[in-house]
Design a protein around this motif. Structure first.
Motif, PDB file in Angstrom:
ATOM      1  N   LEU A  83       0.815  -1.114  -0.075  1.00 40.14           N
ATOM      2  CA  LEU A  83      -0.084   0.107   0.089  1.00 40.14           C
ATOM      3  C   LEU A  83       0.895   1.296  -0.070  1.00 40.14           C
ATOM      4  N   ARG A  84       2.006   1.179   0.642  1.00 39.55           N
ATOM      5  CA  ARG A  84       2.871   2.350   0.632  1.00 39.55           C
ATOM      6  C   ARG A  84       3.568   2.725  -0.705  1.00 39.55           C
ATOM      7  N   LEU A  85       3.905   1.560  -1.205  1.00 43.57           N
ATOM      8  CA  LEU A  85       4.509   1.577  -2.682  1.00 43.57           C
ATOM      9  C   LEU A  85       3.288   2.392  -3.758  1.00 43.57           C
ATOM     10  N   ALA A  86       2.037   1.580  -3.328  1.00 48.39           N
ATOM     11  CA  ALA A  86       1.123   2.109  -4.517  1.00 48.39           C
ATOM     12  C   ALA A  86       0.714   3.603  -4.333  1.00 48.39           C
ATOM     13  N   ARG A  87       0.656   3.820  -2.929  1.00 49.48           N
ATOM     14  CA  ARG A  87       0.317   5.423  -2.585  1.00 49.48           C
ATOM     15  C   ARG A  87       1.515   6.265  -3.097  1.00 49.48           C
ATOM     16  N   LYS A  88       2.463   5.701  -2.932  1.00 49.69           N
ATOM     17  CA  LYS A  88       3.952   6.631  -3.523  1.00 49.69           C
ATOM     18  C   LYS A  88       3.908   6.782  -4.960  1.00 49.69           C
ATOM     19  N   GLU A  89       3.491   5.768  -5.881  1.00 44.90           N
ATOM     20  CA  GLU A  89       3.533   5.666  -7.274  1.00 44.90           C
ATOM     21  C   GLU A  89       2.225   6.466  -7.755  1.00 44.90           C
ATOM     22  N   LEU A  90       1.183   6.233  -7.042  1.00 47.24           N
ATOM     23  CA  LEU A  90      -0.017   7.167  -7.499  1.00 47.24           C
ATOM     24  C   LEU A  90       0.117   8.549  -7.175  1.00 47.24           C
ATOM     25  N   ASP A  91       1.003   8.740  -5.990  1.00 45.71           N
ATOM     26  CA  ASP A  91       1.182  10.272  -5.824  1.00 45.71           C
ATOM     27  C   ASP A  91       2.126  10.715  -6.966  1.00 45.71           C
ATOM     28  N   ALA A  92       3.192  10.168  -7.218  1.00 39.75           N
ATOM     29  CA  ALA A  92       4.049  10.659  -8.343  1.00 39.75           C
ATOM     30  C   ALA A  92       3.520  10.740  -9.776  1.00 39.75           C
ATOM     31  N   CYS A  93       2.279   9.758  -9.937  1.00 40.00           N
ATOM     32  CA  CYS A  93       1.628  10.187 -11.317  1.00 40.00           C
ATOM     33  C   CYS A  93       0.735  11.141 -11.210  1.00 40.00           C
ATOM     34  N   GLN A  94       0.342  11.682 -10.026  1.00 42.86           N
ATOM     35  CA  GLN A  94      -0.554  12.723 -10.061  1.00 42.86           C
ATOM     36  C   GLN A  94       0.135  14.198 -10.134  1.00 42.86           C
ATOM     37  N   ARG A  95       1.420  13.863  -9.439  1.00 44.85           N
ATOM     38  CA  ARG A  95       2.173  15.002  -9.831  1.00 44.85           C
ATOM     39  C   ARG A  95       2.381  15.387 -11.264  1.00 44.85           C
ATOM     40  N   VAL A  96       2.864  14.399 -11.861  1.00 51.39           N
ATOM     41  CA  VAL A  96       2.986  14.383 -13.391  1.00 51.39           C
ATOM     42  C   VAL A  96       1.830  15.095 -13.993  1.00 51.39           C
ATOM     43  N   ILE A  97       0.580  14.475 -13.914  1.00 49.45           N
ATOM     44  CA  ILE A  97      -0.445  14.914 -14.502  1.00 49.45           C
ATOM     45  C   ILE A  97      -0.914  16.210 -14.097  1.00 49.45           C
ATOM     46  N   HIS A  98      -0.455  16.977 -12.940  1.00 51.41           N
ATOM     47  CA  HIS A  98      -0.655  18.188 -12.543  1.00 51.41           C
ATOM     48  C   HIS A  98       0.259  18.980 -13.119  1.00 51.41           C
ATOM     49  N   TYR A  99       1.439  18.710 -13.413  1.00 45.26           N
ATOM     50  CA  TYR A  99       2.329  19.697 -14.114  1.00 45.26           C
ATOM     51  C   TYR A  99       2.144  19.425 -15.695  1.00 45.26           C
ATOM     52  N   ALA A 100       1.564  18.592 -16.286  1.00 49.84           N
ATOM     53  CA  ALA A 100       1.376  18.516 -17.522  1.00 49.84           C
ATOM     54  C   ALA A 100       0.008  18.907 -18.074  1.00 49.84           C
TER      55      ALA A 100
END
Length: 165
Positions: A121-138
């Motif tokens: 869950l920690r890993l999935a949360r970290k990766e989902l957060d990273a994806c969200q950041r990319v989406i936000h910046y893109a």
């Protein structure tokens, strides 16, 4: 001779006479109890009596069951719960061959699985957060996806707050 000693002698004599008329393998026990006064309990038993067999006989013929309250069952359940808790914590393992080892192993397996799921869950949360950041910046992505992902992150955070780091 005290009244208690006299009773013990009389009861023992009676039990010996009864035992003499039983079939050869039979064992005999007499239990006398006074509710809420365990200091008055009396147990007279044949030599070679197997108390586990007495309990089994009471279960089969005397109405002893898992329901109902008695200190033996409560202590046994407490020992099982303790063994499982120690197993989950990976501490104080039961000795090999001891009856509680099975329960320690169950607790240990559950603790290991919880740790594994928490790390996933920690890993999935970290990766989902990273994806969200990319989406936000893109920019330019569907806001519903972003909102659903943010909700998922909050759910993960809530669960992770309940588990040790």
């Amino acid at each position: 001779m005290s009244a208690t000693q006299q009773f013990h002698q009389t009861a023992n004599d009676c039990l010996e006479r009864i035992a003499a008329d039983l079939w050869p393998e039979a064992k005999l026990a007499l239990v006398i109890y006074t509710p809420n006064k365990p200091e008055l309990d009396i147990v007279l038993k044949d030599s070679g009596l197997n108390v586990d067999e007495v309990v089994s006989t009471l279960r089969r013929r005397g109405g002893l069951g898992l329901d109902g309250e008695n200190i033996y069952k409560r202590l046994l359940c407490d020992a099982i719960i303790g063994a499982m808790a120690f197993g989950k914590q990976n501490s104080n393992p039961s000795p090999e061959g001891h009856w509680s080892k099975e329960f320690w192993d169950i607790g240990h397996a559950e603790g290991a699985l919880q740790d594994e799921l928490t790390q996933a869950l920690r890993l999935a949360r970290k990766e989902l957060d990273a994806c969200q950041r990319v989406i936000h910046y893109a920019g330019g992505f569907d806001p519903a996806y972003v909102n659903d992902a943010q909700t998922a992150l909050k759910v993960a955070d809530t669960v992770l707050e309940k588990t040790p780091a």
